[in-house]
Scaffold this motif. Structure first.
Motif, PDB file in Angstrom:
ATOM      1  N   GLU A 109       0.823  -1.204   0.000  1.00 47.23           N
ATOM      2  CA  GLU A 109       0.000   0.000   0.000  1.00 47.23           C
ATOM      3  C   GLU A 109       0.859   1.257   0.000  1.00 47.23           C
ATOM      4  OE1 GLU A 109      -3.592   2.123   2.599  1.00 47.23           O
ATOM      5  OE2 GLU A 109      -2.615   0.299   3.340  1.00 47.23           O
ATOM      6  N   LEU A 110       1.888   1.279   0.831  1.00 45.23           N
ATOM      7  CA  LEU A 110       2.767   2.447   0.880  1.00 45.23           C
ATOM      8  C   LEU A 110       3.505   2.644  -0.446  1.00 45.23           C
ATOM      9  CD1 LEU A 110       4.253   2.078   4.487  1.00 45.23           C
ATOM     10  CD2 LEU A 110       2.494   3.682   3.719  1.00 45.23           C
ATOM     11  N   GLU A 121       2.204  11.791   1.868  1.00 46.29           N
ATOM     12  CA  GLU A 121       1.230  11.044   2.656  1.00 46.29           C
ATOM     13  C   GLU A 121       1.886   9.861   3.368  1.00 46.29           C
ATOM     14  OE1 GLU A 121      -2.958   8.592   1.929  1.00 46.29           O
ATOM     15  OE2 GLU A 121      -2.349  10.163   0.515  1.00 46.29           O
ATOM     16  N   VAL A 122       2.840   9.226   2.706  1.00 44.16           N
ATOM     17  CA  VAL A 122       3.581   8.125   3.330  1.00 44.16           C
ATOM     18  C   VAL A 122       4.341   8.632   4.550  1.00 44.16           C
ATOM     19  CG1 VAL A 122       5.467   6.479   2.988  1.00 44.16           C
ATOM     20  CG2 VAL A 122       3.726   6.778   1.210  1.00 44.16           C
ATOM     21  N   GLU A 124       3.601  11.150   6.448  1.00 40.07           N
ATOM     22  CA  GLU A 124       2.661  11.435   7.532  1.00 40.07           C
ATOM     23  C   GLU A 124       2.123  10.153   8.162  1.00 40.07           C
ATOM     24  OE1 GLU A 124       2.160  14.508   8.804  1.00 40.07           O
ATOM     25  OE2 GLU A 124       3.758  14.965   7.368  1.00 40.07           O
ATOM     26  N   ARG A 125       1.964   9.108   7.370  1.00 39.51           N
ATOM     27  CA  ARG A 125       1.487   7.832   7.925  1.00 39.51           C
ATOM     28  C   ARG A 125       2.522   7.196   8.843  1.00 39.51           C
ATOM     29  NH1 ARG A 125      -2.156   3.952   4.097  1.00 39.51           N
ATOM     30  NH2 ARG A 125      -3.526   5.524   3.171  1.00 39.51           N
ATOM     31  N   THR A 126       3.785   7.304   8.476  1.00 35.76           N
ATOM     32  CA  THR A 126       4.830   6.659   9.267  1.00 35.76           C
ATOM     33  C   THR A 126       5.236   7.496  10.470  1.00 35.76           C
ATOM     34  OG1 THR A 126       6.556   7.629   7.855  1.00 35.76           O
ATOM     35  CG2 THR A 126       5.744   5.438   7.252  1.00 35.76           C
ATOM     36  N   ARG A 134       3.237   7.317  20.032  1.00 34.79           N
ATOM     37  CA  ARG A 134       2.736   7.888  18.777  1.00 34.79           C
ATOM     38  C   ARG A 134       2.323   9.348  18.934  1.00 34.79           C
ATOM     39  NH1 ARG A 134      -1.057   6.098  15.814  1.00 34.79           N
ATOM     40  NH2 ARG A 134       0.113   5.570  13.937  1.00 34.79           N
TER      41      ARG A 134
END
Length: 257
Positions: A109-110, A121-122, A124-126, A134
């Motif tokens: 997905e990434l 976006e990757v 920010e997700r990680t 977190r």
């Protein structure tokens, strides 16, 4: 790479390998042992075996290997291929197990997001998984963003692909003979302390340090503890009696590319 050229007869060099979306800035706050050359290896190839060969090519002779997260996984492969070269091992915020099915799905997905031009976006997700519970501060989050964007989408895709080629490393750990240090963040939600206790249990000559207030990026969150651990490890590795090298066919292992 940094530091003076290393030779087998000089001070033990350190070969330092970062995690995904990390570069040499990950280690900027660490006080490395004085007098020992430090060589940084970038993660820019799509195979754990190829990355391990990059580490082995970084210096001549024995060295102390330091790796965080994916860098630790690369270190396990180095240990499998050339155990006689690794005079000391320090791994942190990592995992010695084989990938799980849900991890393969997440990496696909990434990779799809990066391919579609959505690298931001990757990042920010990680980002949340890099920090205790977190929950990064605004300043810490921005520092991570700068580092990840400096690494860039091409290297990120290579790192995601490399993750899929990793394998269970516990056999290599059990056969290791070098002194080893395992560092765990007590509030690391990505690679929790249990992962590191399993690694330390497999390594015959290991010391474990759990840092209660730290998350995944230990060199940023506890540079004092990382610095002290490296000084102790380099001292232990320097005092180690050299072992005869195994024949190449035994020490190198098979490629996983």
């Amino acid at each position: 790479m940094s530091g003076a050229p290393a030779t087998p007869s000089g001070p033990l060099p350190l070969v330092v390998v970062p995690g995904m979306l990390c570069d040499a800035d990950l280690w900027a706050d660490v006080d490395f042992p004085e007098g020992h050359p430090v060589h940084h290896v970038a993660l820019q190839r799509a195979d754990i075996g190829a990355l391990a060969e990059d580490v082995l090519a970084a210096v001549c002779g024995p060295f102390v290997l330091v790796g965080l997260s994916l860098g630790g996984i690369v270190g396990f492969e180095v240990l499998r291929r050339a155990p006689e070269r690794v005079a000391g091992l320090c791994v942190m915020a990592t995992n010695a197990g084989a990938p799980r099915p849900e991890q393969y799905a997440a990496w696909r997905e990434l990779d799809g997001l990066v391919t579609a031009g959505r690298f931001a976006e990757v990042v920010e997700r990680t980002l949340p998984d890099m920090f205790p519970d977190r929950s990064p501060s605004p300043a810490d989050a921005e520092r991570y963003r700068r580092m990840a964007h400096a690494v860039g989408p091409d290297a990120a895709r290579a790192q995601l692909a490399a993750q899929t080629t990793r394998r269970d490393a516990f056999g290599a750990l059990r056969s290791a003979r070098c002194p080893a240090t395992v560092l765990a963040g007590g509030r690391d939600t990505l690679c929790p302390p249990a992962f590191h206790h399993a690694i330390a249990e497999a390594l015959p000559r290991s010391r474990t340090h759990e840092l209660p207030d730290a998350g995944h990026l230990l060199p940023w969150q506890r540079p004092d503890a990382v610095s002290a651990a490296l000084r102790d490890l380099v001292a232990a590795a320097g005092a180690r009696t050299p072992q005869p090298a195994k024949p190449p066919e035994e020490s190198r292992g098979a490629s996983i590319s």
